[in-house]
Design a protein around this motif. Structure first.
Motif, PDB file in Angstrom:
ATOM      1  N   UNK A  63       0.812  -1.228   0.000  1.00 13.94           N
ATOM      2  CA  UNK A  63       0.000   0.000   0.000  1.00 13.94           C
ATOM      3  C   UNK A  63       0.837   1.266   0.000  1.00 13.94           C
ATOM      4  N   UNK A  64       2.188   1.080  -0.042  1.00 10.18           N
ATOM      5  CA  UNK A  64       3.125   2.220   0.003  1.00 10.18           C
ATOM      6  C   UNK A  64       2.950   3.052   1.267  1.00 10.18           C
ATOM      7  N   UNK A  65       2.602   2.365   2.347  1.00 11.06           N
ATOM      8  CA  UNK A  65       2.415   3.050   3.624  1.00 11.06           C
ATOM      9  C   UNK A  65       3.695   3.159   4.409  1.00 11.06           C
ATOM     10  N   UNK A  66       3.618   3.830   5.542  1.00 10.30           N
ATOM     11  CA  UNK A  66       4.746   3.923   6.453  1.00 10.30           C
ATOM     12  C   UNK A  66       4.348   3.264   7.771  1.00 10.30           C
ATOM     13  N   UNK A  67       5.360   2.859   8.503  1.00  7.82           N
ATOM     14  CA  UNK A  67       5.132   2.178   9.772  1.00  7.82           C
ATOM     15  C   UNK A  67       5.650   3.045  10.912  1.00  7.82           C
ATOM     16  N   UNK A  68       4.825   3.192  11.939  1.00  9.47           N
ATOM     17  CA  UNK A  68       5.241   3.807  13.194  1.00  9.47           C
ATOM     18  C   UNK A  68       5.119   2.719  14.259  1.00  9.47           C
ATOM     19  N   UNK A  69       6.224   2.423  14.948  1.00 15.20           N
ATOM     20  CA  UNK A  69       6.158   1.291  15.864  1.00 15.20           C
ATOM     21  C   UNK A  69       6.665   1.643  17.259  1.00 15.20           C
ATOM     22  N   UNK A  70       6.093   0.937  18.230  1.00  9.37           N
ATOM     23  CA  UNK A  70       6.471   1.096  19.637  1.00  9.37           C
ATOM     24  C   UNK A  70       6.811  -0.267  20.234  1.00  9.37           C
ATOM     25  N   UNK A  71       7.527  -1.055  19.477  1.00 13.72           N
ATOM     26  CA  UNK A  71       7.885  -2.398  19.927  1.00 13.72           C
ATOM     27  C   UNK A  71       8.919  -2.323  21.047  1.00 13.72           C
ATOM     28  N   UNK A  72       8.620  -2.933  22.197  1.00 13.14           N
ATOM     29  CA  UNK A  72       9.568  -2.935  23.304  1.00 13.14           C
ATOM     30  C   UNK A  72      10.415  -4.207  23.326  1.00 13.14           C
ATOM     31  N   UNK A  73       9.980  -5.241  22.625  1.00 13.93           N
ATOM     32  CA  UNK A  73      10.765  -6.463  22.501  1.00 13.93           C
ATOM     33  C   UNK A  73      11.893  -6.197  21.502  1.00 13.93           C
ATOM     34  N   UNK A  74      13.131  -6.238  21.995  1.00 13.33           N
ATOM     35  CA  UNK A  74      14.267  -5.882  21.156  1.00 13.33           C
ATOM     36  C   UNK A  74      14.402  -6.746  19.921  1.00 13.33           C
ATOM     37  N   UNK A  75      14.177  -8.054  20.057  1.00 16.20           N
ATOM     38  CA  UNK A  75      14.305  -8.946  18.915  1.00 16.20           C
ATOM     39  C   UNK A  75      13.296  -8.641  17.831  1.00 16.20           C
ATOM     40  N   UNK A  91      10.093   2.962   8.301  1.00 10.83           N
ATOM     41  CA  UNK A  91       9.639   2.556   9.622  1.00 10.83           C
ATOM     42  C   UNK A  91      10.198   3.527  10.658  1.00 10.83           C
ATOM     43  N   UNK A  92       9.317   4.155  11.393  1.00  5.61           N
ATOM     44  CA  UNK A  92       9.707   5.145  12.397  1.00  5.61           C
ATOM     45  C   UNK A  92       9.634   4.496  13.778  1.00  5.61           C
ATOM     46  N   UNK A  93      10.774   4.433  14.425  1.00  2.12           N
ATOM     47  CA  UNK A  93      10.903   3.752  15.722  1.00  2.12           C
ATOM     48  C   UNK A  93      10.745   4.772  16.846  1.00  2.12           C
ATOM     49  N   UNK A  94       9.650   4.686  17.596  1.00  2.00           N
ATOM     50  CA  UNK A  94       9.403   5.633  18.681  1.00  2.00           C
ATOM     51  C   UNK A  94      10.054   5.216  19.995  1.00  2.00           C
ATOM     52  N   UNK A  95      10.438   3.957  20.123  1.00  2.00           N
ATOM     53  CA  UNK A  95      10.948   3.444  21.385  1.00  2.00           C
ATOM     54  C   UNK A  95      12.452   3.163  21.365  1.00  2.00           C
ATOM     55  N   UNK A  96      12.953   2.580  20.295  1.00  2.41           N
ATOM     56  CA  UNK A  96      14.323   2.088  20.242  1.00  2.41           C
ATOM     57  C   UNK A  96      15.399   3.085  20.643  1.00  2.41           C
ATOM     58  N   UNK A  97      15.441   4.276  20.028  1.00  2.00           N
ATOM     59  CA  UNK A  97      16.504   5.231  20.375  1.00  2.00           C
ATOM     60  C   UNK A  97      16.541   5.590  21.854  1.00  2.00           C
ATOM     61  N   UNK A  98      15.355   5.774  22.472  1.00  2.00           N
ATOM     62  CA  UNK A  98      15.321   6.106  23.900  1.00  2.00           C
ATOM     63  C   UNK A  98      15.745   4.908  24.742  1.00  2.00           C
ATOM     64  N   UNK A  99      15.318   3.709  24.342  1.00  8.01           N
ATOM     65  CA  UNK A  99      15.765   2.500  25.039  1.00  8.01           C
ATOM     66  C   UNK A  99      17.295   2.407  25.026  1.00  8.01           C
ATOM     67  N   UNK A 110      16.351  -2.784  29.503  1.00  7.25           N
ATOM     68  CA  UNK A 110      14.912  -2.679  29.815  1.00  7.25           C
ATOM     69  C   UNK A 110      14.284  -4.061  29.945  1.00  7.25           C
ATOM     70  N   UNK A 111      13.146  -4.121  30.611  1.00  2.72           N
ATOM     71  CA  UNK A 111      12.442  -5.385  30.798  1.00  2.72           C
ATOM     72  C   UNK A 111      11.917  -5.954  29.483  1.00  2.72           C
ATOM     73  N   UNK A 112      11.626  -5.067  28.534  1.00  8.88           N
ATOM     74  CA  UNK A 112      11.091  -5.472  27.228  1.00  8.88           C
ATOM     75  C   UNK A 112       9.787  -6.250  27.376  1.00  8.88           C
ATOM     76  N   UNK A 113       8.917  -5.761  28.256  1.00 15.27           N
ATOM     77  CA  UNK A 113       7.619  -6.411  28.499  1.00 15.27           C
ATOM     78  C   UNK A 113       6.510  -5.565  27.903  1.00 15.27           C
TER      79      UNK A 113
END
Length: 284
Positions: A63-75, A91-99, A110-113
């Motif tokens: 669909x030529x979309x973009x992804x915004x994600x808040x995945x806390x599981x590192x893997x 893909x825009x990572x909202x969590x990774x850089x701060x983690x 982090x607990x990654x829960x």
């Protein structure tokens, strides 16, 4: 889907290992700055498997979309980033850089829960859900899911159903309230639920008459049966019959603070149902 789909604007996919509320709030905060566009939002929540990551990236690619994600599981987060790059999906990572930054500063991983914030603040979210439910079930609305209410309050007009319901909602109780109106049948759903959850409000004739006259004056209602002594008295009698015939609990509210009435209801419902007093909560 939170907005109307548009063929001209690519969608934003919100991907999360939990409910996705954090990412959704960020995206909505940004989108209000672009009021001329209806950007489609597709939420992929509770993503816990690698295959789910690949599926949403494939869909975004198509669909030529973009992804915004808040995945806390590192893997899973790293998989999403890598596979999105392979598929040329932004893909825009909202969590990774701060983690990563906090891990270096604090010297702890982090607990990654997923969903941990909601778990730790569950009482707050319960109150928000209760308030929303109660507002949507005020004055006889949405009786089709009356069985989801912790407490059902019934009574004649101006007996104080709504303020009492909202007070209970702020304390975390899901409440529905239903008016008793002469010659108007109560919803059938009321008689299909456990009567021990139903509370009828009993108010003195004199107090009720004062409340109704004040409302009539405030709304410039003119001459009507709303304050007619015979009608008011008949409504109170009808309410008493309904309470008695259906074994509904009666809460006497005349000259009584709303906090006291709410406390009485909470005491009764808790005594009857124990830890099951609040139904349809997390873990349902």
């Amino acid at each position: 889907m939170n907005r109307n789909m548009s063929n001209d604007v690519p969608p934003i996919y919100i991907v999360s290992g939990g409910s996705g509320e954090s990412g959704e709030r960020v995206v909505e905060t940004v989108l209000v700055q672009f009021p001329d566009f209806q950007v489609p939002i597709i939420k992929a929540d509770y993503v816990r498997q690698e295959e789910e990551i690949r599926d949403v990236v494939d869909q975004a690619s198509t669909t030529k979309g973009i992804i915004v994600h808040t995945m806390v599981d590192g893997g899973l987060r790293n998989l999403l980033i890598r596979y999105a790059q392979e598929m040329s999906v932004e893909a825009i990572d909202l969590m990774g850089p701060l983690f990563d930054r906090l891990t270096r500063i604090l010297g702890q991983k982090p607990k990654e829960q997923p969903g941990l914030y909601r778990i730790l603040h569950q009482s707050y979210f319960d109150r928000v859900d209760a308030i929303e439910f109660t507002m949507n079930h005020d004055d006889g609305k949405n009786t089709h899911d009356l069985h989801l209410a912790d407490i059902i309050i019934i009574g004649v007009s101006r007996s104080g159903k709504t303020p009492l319901s909202m007070y209970l909602a702020v304390l975390g109780w899901k409440v529905a309230n239903i008016p008793i109106i002469l010659d108007s049948p109560l919803p059938s759903e009321l008689f299909e639920i456990d009567p021990r959850r139903v509370f009828g409000l009993d108010i003195d004739y004199e107090r009720l008459a004062v409340h109704r006259k004040e409302r009539q004056k405030r709304l410039n209602m003119g001459v009507s049966t709303y304050t007619d002594p015979t009608i008011v008295f008949n409504e109170l009698e009808e309410a008493d019959k309904i309470y008695n015939n259906n074994h509904f609990s009666v809460i006497r509210i005349s000259d009584k603070a709303i906090e006291s009435s709410a406390g009485d209801i909470i005491d009764i419902i808790t005594r009857r149902f124990g830890d099951k007093a609040k139904i349809n909560r997390h873990g349902k």
